[in-house]
Design an enzyme around this catalytic site. Structure first.
Site, PDB file in Angstrom:
ATOM      1  N   GLU A  49     -17.491   6.720   6.737  1.00 47.63           N
ATOM      2  CA  GLU A  49     -18.685   6.102   6.134  1.00 47.63           C
ATOM      3  C   GLU A  49     -19.751   5.860   7.195  1.00 47.63           C
ATOM      4  OE1 GLU A  49     -17.544   2.551   3.982  1.00 47.63           O
ATOM      5  OE2 GLU A  49     -16.125   3.645   2.705  1.00 47.63           O
TER       6      GLU A  49
ATOM      7  N   LYS B 217     -12.966  11.990   6.301  1.00 47.84           N
ATOM      8  CA  LYS B 217     -14.242  11.440   5.815  1.00 47.84           C
ATOM      9  C   LYS B 217     -14.478  10.112   6.514  1.00 47.84           C
ATOM     10  CE  LYS B 217     -14.808   9.387   1.559  1.00 47.84           C
ATOM     11  NZ  LYS B 217     -15.251   8.022   1.940  1.00 47.84           N
TER      12      LYS B 217
ATOM     13  N   ASP C 278      -9.712   5.660   0.825  1.00 46.39           N
ATOM     14  CA  ASP C 278      -9.197   4.331   1.176  1.00 46.39           C
ATOM     15  C   ASP C 278      -9.299   3.399  -0.035  1.00 46.39           C
ATOM     16  OD1 ASP C 278     -11.920   3.881   1.214  1.00 46.39           O
ATOM     17  OD2 ASP C 278     -11.956   2.911   3.186  1.00 46.39           O
ATOM     18  N   SER C 279      -9.828   3.917  -1.165  1.00 48.50           N
ATOM     19  CA  SER C 279      -9.727   3.208  -2.447  1.00 48.50           C
ATOM     20  C   SER C 279      -8.254   2.981  -2.778  1.00 48.50           C
ATOM     21  CB  SER C 279     -10.407   4.012  -3.567  1.00 48.50           C
ATOM     22  OG  SER C 279     -10.000   5.363  -3.538  1.00 48.50           O
TER      23      SER C 279
ATOM     24  N   ASP D 236      -9.378   9.830   4.354  1.00 47.88           N
ATOM     25  CA  ASP D 236     -10.475   8.855   4.506  1.00 47.88           C
ATOM     26  C   ASP D 236     -10.152   7.909   5.661  1.00 47.88           C
ATOM     27  OD1 ASP D 236     -12.856   7.796   3.715  1.00 47.88           O
ATOM     28  OD2 ASP D 236     -12.110   6.864   1.876  1.00 47.88           O
TER      29      ASP D 236
ATOM     30  N   GLU E  55     -22.907   7.693  -2.669  1.00 49.05           N
ATOM     31  CA  GLU E  55     -22.328   6.727  -3.615  1.00 49.05           C
ATOM     32  C   GLU E  55     -23.379   5.713  -4.066  1.00 49.05           C
ATOM     33  OE1 GLU E  55     -18.526   5.042  -2.568  1.00 49.05           O
ATOM     34  OE2 GLU E  55     -18.593   3.603  -4.216  1.00 49.05           O
TER      35      GLU E  55
HETATM   36  O1  KIV Z   1     -12.177   5.810  -1.120  1.00 54.58           O
HETATM   37  C1  KIV Z   1     -12.640   6.520  -2.016  1.00 54.58           C
HETATM   38  O2  KIV Z   1     -12.018   6.783  -3.050  1.00 54.58           O
HETATM   39  C2  KIV Z   1     -13.985   7.043  -1.822  1.00 54.58           C
HETATM   40  C3  KIV Z   1     -14.650   7.707  -2.982  1.00 54.58           C
HETATM   41  C4  KIV Z   1     -15.130   6.697  -3.933  1.00 54.58           C
HETATM   42  C5  KIV Z   1     -15.719   8.630  -2.555  1.00 54.58           C
HETATM   43  O3  KIV Z   1     -14.535   6.909  -0.774  1.00 54.58           O
END
Ligand code: KIV
Length: 282
Positions: free
Chosen positions: A115, A113, A44-45, A83, A182
């Site tokens: 969090e 994924k 989600d970056s 994510d 992280e």
């Molecule tokens: O969103 C993302 O790119 C991430 C990584 C930094 C692990 O969660």
């Protein structure tokens, strides 16, 4: 051959370091996949490095699915992890299952994924029970930056470190196939890595993790708004791109581009016929 979660777990067992990179579109996924990366994260970056948001919080499921589809079309071998964005797995278990399923069914991802630690363990368990592999993510969890007071390292006090160890164990018990750590101290990563059977994948978490993940835009020097301390630029593509664009502007303005090599030529006889029948074009 497509990499599976068992292959990833096997890498920890053999002591083989795991590499993961983010990708957000078809072209980059294809390059990263062909270069031999076994795990691609559609992070989600995306919100920050591609869409220009200030944090990952505004990212929606529809944006994630759109980009996940592009990545899975480009990645032929890597295991692709989608994510789950902010608040798409907190409201209810049903909501979390529906959203996790969208990554697999619509996005064609192979895992998701999310969090959190103990607080999301029950949700993780239900997703895993549905046959969807889950990657955990603890330490600095960017979807909680307002609660954390910014992008800050985590696990630096004894209490905070113990909480993270418990989080990792809760995720392991819930069935995750790996955990992202992280921005936590390297010595804590070492303890966590030694206390769980599943791989840990670090970002700003030292070399003792079973693997490393980086945001592709950081690694390639594409995103210059902010370069995190944990990032290493293996290329400086933003400078290379600016040079290429400047050269293009100069050549178009000066008439050096396009040349005959980039142009379509018309057969002389067709041209003669054309100018005869339309003399005003001469
Ligand atoms: O969103 C993302 O790119 C991430 C990584 C930094 C692990 O969660």
């Amino acid at each position: 051959m497509r990499i599976t979660v068992n292959d990833i777990k096997g890498m920890k067992d053999r002591g083989e370091k795991i590499t993961m990179l983010t990708a957000y579109d078809y072209a980059m996924a294809r390059i990263v996949d062909e270069a031999g990366i076994p795990l691609i994260l559609v992070g989600d970056s995306l919100g920050m490095v591609v869409l220009g948001y200030e944090s990952t919080i505004p990212v929606t499921m529809d944006e994630m699915i759109h980009h996940t589809k592009a990545v899975t079309r480009g990645a032929k071998n890597a295991l692709v992890v989608g994510d789950m964005p902010f608040m798409t797995y907190h409201i209810s278990t049903a909501d979390a299952l529906r959203n996790a399923a969208r990554f697999i069914q619509e996005g064609a991802a192979h895992a998701v994924k999310l969090e959190g630690g103990e607080n999301v363990a029950e949700t993780v368990k239900r997703i895993v029970q549905c046959g969807i592999p889950v990657m955990g993510h603890i330490g600095l969890t960017p979807q909680s930056i307002h609660q954390m007071g910014g992008f800050k390292a985590q696990g630096k006090t004894p209490d905070a470190a113990i909480r993270l160890i418990k989080d990792a164990k809760a995720l392991e018990a819930a069935g995750v196939f790996s955990i992202v750590l992280e921005a936590v101290p390297a010595s804590l990563s070492k303890i966590i890595t030694g206390s769980v059977s599943i791989p840990t994948i670090g970002i700003g978490a030292g070399k003792e993790c079973d693997g490393q993940v980086q945001v592709i835009s950081d690694l390639l020097g594409l995103y210059s708004d902010f370069v995190p301390r944990h990032a290493k630029q293996y290329a400086k593509l933003s400078g290379t791109i600016k040079e290429a664009v400047a050269a293009y502007i100069t050549e178009v303005k000066g008439g050096a581009f396009p040349t005959p090599a980039q142009s379509i030529t018309m057969d002389e006889s067709v041209l003669a016929e054309l100018t005869k029948s339309t003399p005003s074009f001469e």
